[in-house]
Write a protein that holds these residues in place. Structure first.
Motif: not given
Length: 266
Positions: A91-102, A134-145
């Motif tokens: 999930t994402r915490r309030e005020g954050e854009d990143v997903y975290r393992l909860v 370098e290769q995946l982080a931005s793509g994964v974040d975009h997919f999750m969003e």
């Protein structure tokens, strides 16, 4: 798309080396989870590894939603115990854009410890994977969003392990693979594949990550899959081969494939 529910079925859909890729494919609801889980094995797995269940307060609501969606009483732990797949909630915490393992209900981890990962962002979770940032982080974040509720996506990977145990904690490769050679590699090398899926829960918006673990000895696999692994071991990107311990088993795997008439040079 059907990913399958065995190592032989999964490997043709897995990355065979080279640059990291998400490699996601749409999965039908009917193909989401293994239809015939061994609940005794799951119960034993969690009993032997109680630290595999890690729950932050943010996991309570999505865990209840998940269990209800699966027709179960309880939360994340009960959902994972009733199915073949280990399950994690992000999930994402309030005020954050990143997903975290909860939340994690993981009986059969592939060389990671949920207690050390709880609360981490996706990038931090994948830090041991060479090239991820370098290769995946931005793509994964975009997919999750952009992941929509009701859609399921899946992928699979592979590892070479010295054991067929479903819960695997890697040891120093030189020691783990010390007795492996081209003659016995079919019985002493084990191919471990994770069948992973992602879906968003509609009410809470949490993302569920499932991990179905399948393990087979190298010698039990099809010729096509042994040949694929032989090529992949030869072409692992710099750094990734070190993480996978490839230097300790590559010669044995390549030699075994050659003995079966499947090597690149045959």
């Amino acid at each position: 798309m059907s990913l399958g529910f065995s190592v032989d079925q999964l490997l043709p859909k897995a990355r065979g080396g080279g640059q990291l890729q998400m490699g996601l494919a749409r999965v039908d609801e009917r193909e989401w989870l293994q239809p015939d889980p061994d609940r005794v094995a799951r119960a034993e797995g969690f009993a032997d590894y109680p630290e595999g269940i890690q729950l932050a307060p943010e996991a309570e609501a999505p865990g209840l939603e998940l269990a209800a969606m699966l027709g179960l009483a309880g939360s994340l732990s009960e959902a994972a115990a009733a199915h073949h797949e280990d399950m994690c909630l992000l999930t994402r915490r309030e005020g954050e854009d990143v997903y975290r393992l909860v939340g994690a209900a993981v009986a059969w981890p592939s060389d990671w410890r949920p207690a050390q990962k709880l609360g981490l962002s996706l990038t931090a979770l994948h830090a041991p994977i060479h090239g991820y940032a370098e290769q995946l982080a931005s793509g994964v974040d975009h997919f999750m969003e952009r992941l929509e509720a009701g859609k399921i996506f899946g992928r699979c990977n592979w590892f070479i392990a010295p054991t067929r145990a479903r819960r695997w904690v890697a040891e120093a490769p030189e020691r783990a693979f010390a007795r492996v050679d081209a003659e016995n590699a079919g019985e002493t090398l084990f191919v471990r594949s994770e069948r992973q899926t992602l879906r968003r829960l509609p009410e809470t918006g949490a993302i569920l990550f499932t991990i179905g673990v399948y393990v087979e000895p190298l010698g039990a696999l099809s010729d096509a899959n042994v040949a694929m692994l032989e090529r992949a071991v030869r072409s692992l990107v710099a750094g990734e081969g070190d993480r996978r311990g490839a230097g300790a088993y590559a010669a044995a795997l390549i030699g075994y494939a050659t003995r079966r008439g499947l090597g690149t040079g045959t």
